[in-house]
Design a protein around this motif. Structure first.
Motif, PDB file in Angstrom:
ATOM      1  N   VAL A  38       0.868  -1.185   0.000  1.00 14.25           N
ATOM      2  CA  VAL A  38       0.000   0.000   0.000  1.00 14.25           C
ATOM      3  C   VAL A  38       0.904   1.235   0.000  1.00 14.25           C
ATOM      4  N   PHE A  39       0.649   2.126  -0.953  1.00 19.39           N
ATOM      5  CA  PHE A  39       1.445   3.337  -1.102  1.00 19.39           C
ATOM      6  C   PHE A  39       0.647   4.549  -0.633  1.00 19.39           C
ATOM      7  N   PRO A  57       2.433   7.733  -9.540  1.00 16.80           N
ATOM      8  CA  PRO A  57       2.359   6.428 -10.212  1.00 16.80           C
ATOM      9  C   PRO A  57       3.730   5.913 -10.652  1.00 16.80           C
ATOM     10  N   GLN A  58       4.610   6.812 -11.076  1.00 17.71           N
ATOM     11  CA  GLN A  58       5.952   6.399 -11.490  1.00 17.71           C
ATOM     12  C   GLN A  58       6.744   5.858 -10.296  1.00 17.71           C
ATOM     13  N   GLU A  59       6.628   6.509  -9.151  1.00 20.06           N
ATOM     14  CA  GLU A  59       7.325   6.040  -7.951  1.00 20.06           C
ATOM     15  C   GLU A  59       6.766   4.695  -7.483  1.00 20.06           C
ATOM     16  N   GLU A  60       5.452   4.523  -7.597  1.00 22.54           N
ATOM     17  CA  GLU A  60       4.838   3.241  -7.240  1.00 22.54           C
ATOM     18  C   GLU A  60       5.369   2.127  -8.140  1.00 22.54           C
ATOM     19  N   GLN A  61       5.426   2.400  -9.439  1.00 24.33           N
ATOM     20  CA  GLN A  61       5.919   1.405 -10.388  1.00 24.33           C
ATOM     21  C   GLN A  61       7.375   1.053 -10.105  1.00 24.33           C
ATOM     22  N   ALA A  62       8.180   2.060  -9.764  1.00 16.40           N
ATOM     23  CA  ALA A  62       9.592   1.820  -9.440  1.00 16.40           C
ATOM     24  C   ALA A  62       9.712   0.931  -8.207  1.00 16.40           C
ATOM     25  N   ALA A  63       8.861   1.172  -7.205  1.00 22.33           N
ATOM     26  CA  ALA A  63       8.880   0.347  -5.987  1.00 22.33           C
ATOM     27  C   ALA A  63       8.489  -1.095  -6.306  1.00 22.33           C
ATOM     28  N   LEU A  64       7.479  -1.274  -7.158  1.00 25.83           N
ATOM     29  CA  LEU A  64       7.065  -2.628  -7.547  1.00 25.83           C
ATOM     30  C   LEU A  64       8.162  -3.331  -8.337  1.00 25.83           C
ATOM     31  N   ASP A  98      -6.392   0.214  -6.493  1.00 25.79           N
ATOM     32  CA  ASP A  98      -7.378   1.236  -6.150  1.00 25.79           C
ATOM     33  C   ASP A  98      -6.654   2.504  -5.758  1.00 25.79           C
ATOM     34  N   THR A  99      -7.188   3.629  -6.140  1.00 29.87           N
ATOM     35  CA  THR A  99      -6.600   4.917  -5.785  1.00 29.87           C
ATOM     36  C   THR A  99      -7.614   5.692  -4.959  1.00 29.87           C
ATOM     37  N   LEU A 100      -7.179   6.138  -3.804  1.00 33.89           N
ATOM     38  CA  LEU A 100      -8.030   6.925  -2.921  1.00 33.89           C
ATOM     39  C   LEU A 100      -7.334   8.245  -2.601  1.00 33.89           C
TER      40      LEU A 100
END
Length: 154
Positions: A31-32, A37-44, A65-67
């Protein structure tokens, strides 16, 4: 001074809202908070070498999901999430962790439900064939593989 207290509180809230957090759960969910979105993809991408039984791209996008979230001390504690908006009542990271746990469980459950439905669709012909023909025409080895797949999905 009351004005200094308000300014100090405002700074704390701004710092809290600008903080980026990532919560990793041992059942395969992440959970981020506050990442692009780019940072999330890099973490994944960084997690890829450690993934076991990786979800498909479709499962990932369907369970993603995005909240939006904000800080509101007076928010109703019984309904912290409403209409894809989350209201945090405290500036404690523990509150984010607690909400993250629930969101991660929800995503994990969604993926498991999707896989169960796929398995049901994949084996739907078996009861029908058994009821109409009185037997199943598949080879024993194929049936054993199918049973194995169902156990793996558990």
């Amino acid at each position: 001074n009351d004005e200094d207290d308000k300014e100090s509180e405002r700074r704390r809230v701004l710092l809290f809202m600008a903080t980026q957090d990532i919560f990793y759960f041992d059942y395969g969910c992440v959970v981020f908070w506050g990442l692009t979105p780019q940072e999330e993809q890099a973490a994944l991408t960084e997690l890829k070498p450690f993934m076991i039984d990786e979800v498909s791209a479709v499962e990932l996008s369907d369970s993603y999901d995005t909240l939006e979230y904000s800080y509101d001390r007076k928010a109703n504690p019984q309904r912290p999430i409403r209409f894809d908006r989350m209201k945090l009542r405290t500036l404690n990271v523990e509150e984010k962790l607690a909400l993250s746990y629930g969101m991660a469980q929800s995503s994990k459950l969604f993926v498991l439900e999707s896989r169960v439905l796929q398995s049901v669709e994949m084996t739907r012909y078996l009861p029908r064939e058994l009821s109409t023909k009185g037997k199943i025409s598949s080879k024993k080895q194929d049936l054993n593989r199918l049973i194995g797949k169902l156990f793996v999905e558990q």
